[in-house]
Motif scaffolding. Sequence first.
Motif, PDB file in Angstrom:
ATOM      1  N   ALA A   1       1.066  -1.088  -0.350  1.00  0.00           N
ATOM      2  CA  ALA A   1       0.117  -0.211   0.022  1.00  0.00           C
ATOM      3  C   ALA A   1       0.868   1.415   0.445  1.00  0.00           C
ATOM      4  O   ALA A   1       0.076   2.145  -0.755  1.00  0.00           O
ATOM      5  N   GLY A   2       2.114   0.805   1.073  1.00  0.00           N
ATOM      6  CA  GLY A   2       2.698   2.401   1.019  1.00  0.00           C
ATOM      7  C   GLY A   2       3.714   2.566  -0.116  1.00  0.00           C
ATOM      8  O   GLY A   2       4.093   3.422  -0.316  1.00  0.00           O
ATOM      9  N   PHE A   3       4.258   1.635  -0.467  1.00  0.00           N
ATOM     10  CA  PHE A   3       5.783   1.951  -1.210  1.00  0.00           C
ATOM     11  C   PHE A   3       6.069   0.718  -2.731  1.00  0.00           C
ATOM     12  O   PHE A   3       6.165  -0.034  -2.419  1.00  0.00           O
ATOM     13  N   ARG A   4       4.269   0.476  -3.319  1.00  0.00           N
ATOM     14  CA  ARG A   4       4.127  -0.683  -3.582  1.00  0.00           C
ATOM     15  C   ARG A   4       5.004  -0.487  -5.061  1.00  0.00           C
ATOM     16  O   ARG A   4       5.394  -1.596  -5.158  1.00  0.00           O
ATOM     17  N   ARG A   5       5.332   0.269  -5.671  1.00  0.00           N
ATOM     18  CA  ARG A   5       6.437   0.234  -6.393  1.00  0.00           C
ATOM     19  C   ARG A   5       8.075  -0.109  -6.832  1.00  0.00           C
ATOM     20  O   ARG A   5       7.936  -1.359  -7.052  1.00  0.00           O
ATOM     21  N   ARG A   6       8.324   0.211  -5.254  1.00  0.00           N
ATOM     22  CA  ARG A   6       9.466  -0.279  -4.930  1.00  0.00           C
ATOM     23  C   ARG A   6       9.751  -1.781  -4.543  1.00  0.00           C
ATOM     24  O   ARG A   6      10.409  -2.030  -4.820  1.00  0.00           O
ATOM     25  N   THR A   7       8.574  -1.628  -4.286  1.00  0.00           N
ATOM     26  CA  THR A   7       8.285  -3.245  -3.262  1.00  0.00           C
ATOM     27  C   THR A   7       8.384  -4.012  -4.496  1.00  0.00           C
ATOM     28  O   THR A   7       9.550  -5.586  -4.496  1.00  0.00           O
ATOM     29  N   LEU A   8       7.817  -4.009  -5.240  1.00  0.00           N
ATOM     30  CA  LEU A   8       7.145  -5.015  -6.066  1.00  0.00           C
ATOM     31  C   LEU A   8       8.594  -5.761  -7.280  1.00  0.00           C
ATOM     32  O   LEU A   8       8.627  -6.903  -8.222  1.00  0.00           O
TER      33      LEU A   8
END
Length: 446
Positions: free
Chosen positions: A35-42
């Motif tokens: 939810a908070g850092f989706r693009r970086r996480t994925l």
Amino acid sequence: MTETVAVGAQGATSGPGRRPPRPPLPMLVQGFMFAGFRRRTLRRLRDRYGPVYALNLPVFGSTVVMSDPELVRAVFTADAEDLVNIRPSLSRLFGPGSVFALDGRAHRERRKLLGPPFHGRSIKNYEQVIEEETVRESAGWVDGTELRTLEPMNRITLNVILRTVFGADGAELDELRRIIPPWVTLGSRVATLPEPPFPTSRFSPWGRLAEFRQTFDRVVDALIDKAQADPELDERTDILALLLRSRYDDGSTMSRRDVADELLTLLGAGHETTASSLSWAFERLRRHPAVLAELVAEVDAGGRDFRQATILELQRARTVIDFAGRHVAATHFDLGEWRIPHGSSIIVSIADLHENADIFPNPERFDPHRFVDSKPPTFAWVPFGGGTRRCIGAAFANTEMDVVLRTVLQRFHLETDTAPDEKVHSRGVAYVPGDGGRVVLHRRKV
């Protein structure tokens, strides 16, 4: 008997129908990161586990995330009864009568009803409205002063969709102009959050959304009453009139509630994403003088091919909506070597797909020439999603971006420089330039 062997991540096995690897993190941690850092996480999970891996998310449950073009093809061409819309869907925001809420035959029939306003001839009729709204908004831009383009683009696209949906201005549209922007902003922020299982106060995000909806329904009821009383309803070309005149195959019409839900869907989903893309366009052009010069020369010559290529590259390089989702309704869904069980979610990571260097060489480079005389690959370039749930307004959005860019470049000179790229900022659902797409414009002498 199938042999299974662990491969270092939770849930990963070898052999036919194996499960994708899963990071060994608690659900709440995974949900917070998504939810908070989706693009970086994925992106980090893709680099670690490859183009297919699994998550356990508070909103979507057991979720397979993937960015392999061949597997994307499998998802987008799957039987609509096997893979339905992701759950929960955006119908939480738009209502049970929205196309986002429908599956199977009901979904097919609704898309058939919604199709005519977005056919080529209808869209061509809207070009003058787009140009008029761009000219009206840009009349107030201060020459030589830095402008954050995101909010002006939001006003242009909101006014365009209001006029094309309702056909005329008036007090009701002024009220919609007031309530839609904060509703979209709030809705985007809560869309990927779990809805509380208990009643909330009117001051909570969900309570405020409910109040917005009550106001919207009141305004739309008045507009529907006016339209139905209009003796020239059969000659009107606005979307509201088309919906009120439309008929299912059995001769029935859409209910008033369904019409309201679809109108809210068009207004909510039909302007912010396009405005975000346009703001990214100006952010990119400021930093790419050669691209800008070629666009201006083409505009002055009356062409549009390079502008179309620029729009395609913009949607690849600065993806606004970064995932498309499905829900496994079948007993299971075989995705390549992976077996996805019933009740799971499948997410196509659009941003990761658009960064695939095997398909888009030097993906970090903003290069519209990659799409000159070349169509983007169907299952690797998917800013509007794909399959039976591809955004019905894709052609409308493309036309809107095309006309706005043409109109601005005809009337303004855009300064270029070597300023650092603006950071990608999440508004919940949409990703926008972190500084609002800042540019300095000067009026051209005509």
